[in-house]
Enzyme design. Structure first.
Site, PDB file in Angstrom:
ATOM      1  N   ASP A  85       0.865  -1.167   0.000  1.00 37.61           N
ATOM      2  CA  ASP A  85       0.000   0.000   0.000  1.00 37.61           C
ATOM      3  C   ASP A  85       0.907   1.223   0.000  1.00 37.61           C
ATOM      4  OD1 ASP A  85      -2.074  -1.788   0.368  1.00 37.61           O
ATOM      5  OD2 ASP A  85      -2.855  -0.827   2.175  1.00 37.61           O
ATOM      6  N   HIS A 142       4.927  -7.494  -0.303  1.00 39.88           N
ATOM      7  CA  HIS A 142       4.566  -8.730  -0.990  1.00 39.88           C
ATOM      8  C   HIS A 142       5.241  -8.821  -2.358  1.00 39.88           C
ATOM      9  CE1 HIS A 142       1.134  -9.792   1.799  1.00 39.88           C
ATOM     10  NE2 HIS A 142       1.385  -8.527   2.127  1.00 39.88           N
ATOM     11  N   SER A 245       8.323   3.462   5.384  1.00 46.33           N
ATOM     12  CA  SER A 245       9.441   3.801   4.524  1.00 46.33           C
ATOM     13  C   SER A 245       9.027   3.775   3.068  1.00 46.33           C
ATOM     14  CB  SER A 245      10.619   2.868   4.774  1.00 46.33           C
ATOM     15  OG  SER A 245      11.789   3.397   4.191  1.00 46.33           O
TER      16      SER A 245
END
Length: 281
Positions: A85, A142, A245
């Site tokens: 995200d 991911h 980050s």
């Protein structure tokens, strides 16, 4: 003037020590009392998270929370999906081995990859995407493609903030901050580099395929092959940030095309389509 003041202040801070201490504080059992305030401040949708808020034992554990599988469906028709995200801060072509950090600021693929010229050459003329994760975002990382992991690098360094202030005022920020890089060989689009960039107050970056972590005291540069790794399916968990980050994706030349509507400023959800392999266009 603003730039010089910011650089002067941030350079004087013991960035790595502060970040390790922040990690310890956020790991303490007392930090769990800050979880609800954190949720309220960043307006986090708790309906998506894996378990009830009361079950998280620390703020760091909540920050690295998993989500319910249905909260982030993987686009199975896409060859390349977002690994996180976040918000696209920069994207485009890698021209003459150079990437864009911000307006008027650049850095090279070689610098980003720790002067690994062999790997840097693979991405010359290719494409890149920089995704910024804000404090409210889901912070698990991911697989953007299906493929085999074949190499990783840990590059110790600074921990400058990666927000707008840092990106605009710190030269070659992403090539100076700590990085943990995973290299993937995919059938869809060749070699892909998933560069996980540390930042100020990021306790560490961790991965699922070994025990390597970032921001360790007196950390040494590591670059090793990953042997015997099975095929990692698209969307499989690759690692996580302990506080927020940036992730930078690198692709080889003429291997992929960006998906329609994906541009600088796009807000991404993990698992959504960001690009297609040129072989299926």
């Amino acid at each position: 003037m603003k730039k010089r003041v910011f650089q002067g202040l941030i350079n004087k801070l013991p960035q790595n020590v502060m970040s390790r201490q922040m990690g310890k504080v956020a790991s303490s059992r007392f930090s769990r009392f800050a979880i609800q305030k954190y949720i309220n401040h960043y307006q986090i949708d708790v309906s998506e998270i894996e378990k009830p808020v009361r079950e998280y034992r620390s703020l760091k554990e909540f920050f690295a929370r998993r989500l319910k599988p249905e909260a982030r469906p993987i686009d199975m028709d896409a060859e390349i999906v977002s690994p996180v995200d976040g918000k696209v801060s920069q994207m485009g072509d890698i021209q003459q081995g150079t990437l864009i950090q911000a307006k008027g600021k650049t850095y090279t693929v070689s610098q980003l990859l720790g002067n690994d010229e062999h790997m840097a050459c693979r991405f010359n003329g290719g494409s890149f995407m920089t995704i910024y994760l804000s404090p409210r975002d889901y912070h698990r990382i991911h697989m953007p493609v299906e493929g085999k992991l074949f190499k990783y690098s840990y590059l110790p360094g600074k921990l400058y903030p990666v927000n707008n202030m840092g990106v605009e005022h710190v030269e070659q920020l992403f090539a100076r901050n700590e990085r943990l890089i995973t290299y993937v060989q995919s059938k869809a689009c060749g070699n892909v580099a998933v560069v996980k960039v540390g930042a100020l107050f990021v306790g560490s970056v961790k991965v699922t395929y070994n025990t390597q972590t970032t921001n360790v005291k007196n950390g040494k540069q590591v670059c090793e092959a990953i042997g015997g790794t099975p095929l990692f399916e698209k969307g499989r968990e690759l690692g996580w940030f302990e506080f927020g980050s940036t992730v930078i994706l690198l692709f080889e030349k003429s291997k992929m095309n960006w998906a329609e509507g994906i541009q600088e400023g796009s807000v991404l959800k993990m698992g959504q389509k960001i690009a297609s392999s040129v072989t299926v266009e």
